[in-house]
Design a protein around this motif. Structure first.
Motif: not given
Length: 429
Positions: A170, A174, A179, A181-182, A200
């Motif tokens: 994850q 990123t 913007t 993604r968390r 985050n």
């Protein structure tokens, strides 16, 4: 060489399980051997007490059972009545004898009444065979435990590393964006949830910082362009009055050119600050012409620069690019070269770019090292303290051009700028 965390966990868990199995089997084997020796010793001791009571007279006496042989040898009697494996044994004596045909446990004790020696030998071949079978059984158990430990270690390592791999994937997925993604924070383990939460929060702070920078750029754009517009308007009014002498008109033209260059430079700086490729179509630019124009501007704006800039334009190339960006690149390279020498500065057109050479003391060592490190690693790190070289580096990154320091030392500095092959047209004759 880097190793996988899953592999390290598997090896450690398997090593622990294997050592545990070996220690357990070793302890069982030692206990079994000790128990066997104790049982046999006690059994022979009881047999010895029994045969002591049945000795009659001072003569050689022998008792045989299926696995036990007992012989009383009076004092001074020859050992002819003894089997070969009992001859020459001292009294007392206790031990295990391994012969070709069998294995015996032997016990020799002196007897006082009548005087002599009592020999006991028990055939333990069957028990030795059982011991070998038990050892093979133990070895099989050990191999089974090792196999189970191998499987359990592999499964445990995968289970432990799975959430870490998920978290790593994850984070790697990123991408820099307006913007981002968390990460998911629904993990069973608190540590992984804390890492995801911290990442985050870092993204939140990063986006807030980028938003502030963009707001600053917008405000700077307005604050810089407004006085330039006022200056341009004032120059137009003065020109329309047509009340200036020829010398004043030349001076006014220089001011007009400087204001236009400043307007173009402000636009370039704002583009670089925004950090995105705008939608403007690139224009064909003559490298020789824009180089000469930049040289003329520098010579006109600085009285101590006449004839120091030497341009070798044997040919010419047409480059598809943003003219203000290219002009700012050339001007900053030339200004940097002029600053580091009082002698001439040579500008040469290459087959795929531009070369600028000065004959001064060379770049400061820290500046040269930072530029070379950033260039070789293709890093986008704005750490250069020299503003002109920082702009050169940013423009090259923005346009995907290659900046090379060919050499820098006491004899001078040579820098090359290589443009993209798809941006250049064949050199004009």
């Amino acid at each position: 060489m880097r190793r996988s965390l899953a592999t390290r966990l598997f090896r450690n868990l398997f090593a622990v399980s294997l050592v545990t199995a070996l220690l357990s089997i070793g302890a069982i084997e030692v206990f079994y051997e000790d128990m066997e020796d104790t049982i046999l010793s006690l059994e022979l001791t009881e047999e010895q007490a029994y045969f002591r009571k049945h000795i009659q007279g001072n003569s050689v006496q022998q008792w045989d059972t299926a696995r036990l042989k007992a012989i009383f040898l009076p004092a001074g009697a020859p050992e002819d009545a003894l089997p070969d494996y009992l001859k020459g044994k001292p009294a007392p004596y206790s031990g295990e004898l391994e012969l070709t045909e069998a294995t015996y446990l032997v016990l020799v004790e002196p007897v006082d009444n009548p005087p002599g020696h009592l020999y006991l030998s028990q055939d333990i071949s069957i028990m030795e065979g059982q011991e070998l079978l038990s050892q093979l059984t133990v070895l099989g158990v050990l191999l089974g435990m090792a196999l189970i430990g191998f499987v359990l270690s592999r499964l445990s390592a995968r289970r432990l590393v799975h959430p870490l791999r998920k978290l790593t994937q994850q984070i790697q997925a990123t991408e820099p964006a307006k913007t981002m993604r968390r990460l998911e924070t629904e993990y069973q383990d608190t540590e992984f949830a804390d890492i995801a939460g911290a990442f985050n929060r870092f993204l939140d702070a990063l986006e807030a910082f980028v938003d502030r920078e963009k707001s600053f750029v917008k405000l700077a754009s307005h604050e810089l362009r407004t006085p330039l517009a006022v200056m341009s308007g004032a120059l137009e009014i003065i020109e329309k009055r047509n009340a200036l002498s020829e010398a004043d008109q030349r001076t006014l033209a220089r001011i007009r050119r400087a204001a236009n260059d400043m307007q173009a430079d402000v636009n370039v700086l704002l583009k670089l600050a925004r950090g995105h490729v705008d939608s403007d179509e690139p224009e064909p630019v003559s490298l020789a012409r824009i180089t000469r124009d930049t040289m003329a501007d520098l010579e006109n704006s600085q009285s101590d620069q006449p004839d120091r800039l030497r341009f070798d334009a044997a040919g010419d190339q047409t480059l598809m690019t943003d003219p203000p960006l290219l002009r700012m690149l050339i001007r900053n390279l030339l200004q940097n070269a002029l600053k580091h020498t009082r002698g001439p500065v040579d500008i040469e057109l290459l087959a795929d770019g531009l070369r600028i050479t000065d004959y001064g003391r060379g770049l400061p060592r820290d500046v040269s090292e930072r530029l070379e490190n950033n260039i070789s690693r293709r890093e986008r790190r704005m750490q250069e303290s020299n503003f002109g070289l920082l702009l050169v580096q940013l423009i090259c990154e923005r346009q995907d051009w290659q900046l090379d320091i060919v050499g820098s030392g006491p004899g001078g500095t040579t820098m090359d700028v290589h443009f993209g092959a798809d941006q250049l047209t064949p050199a004009r004759k």
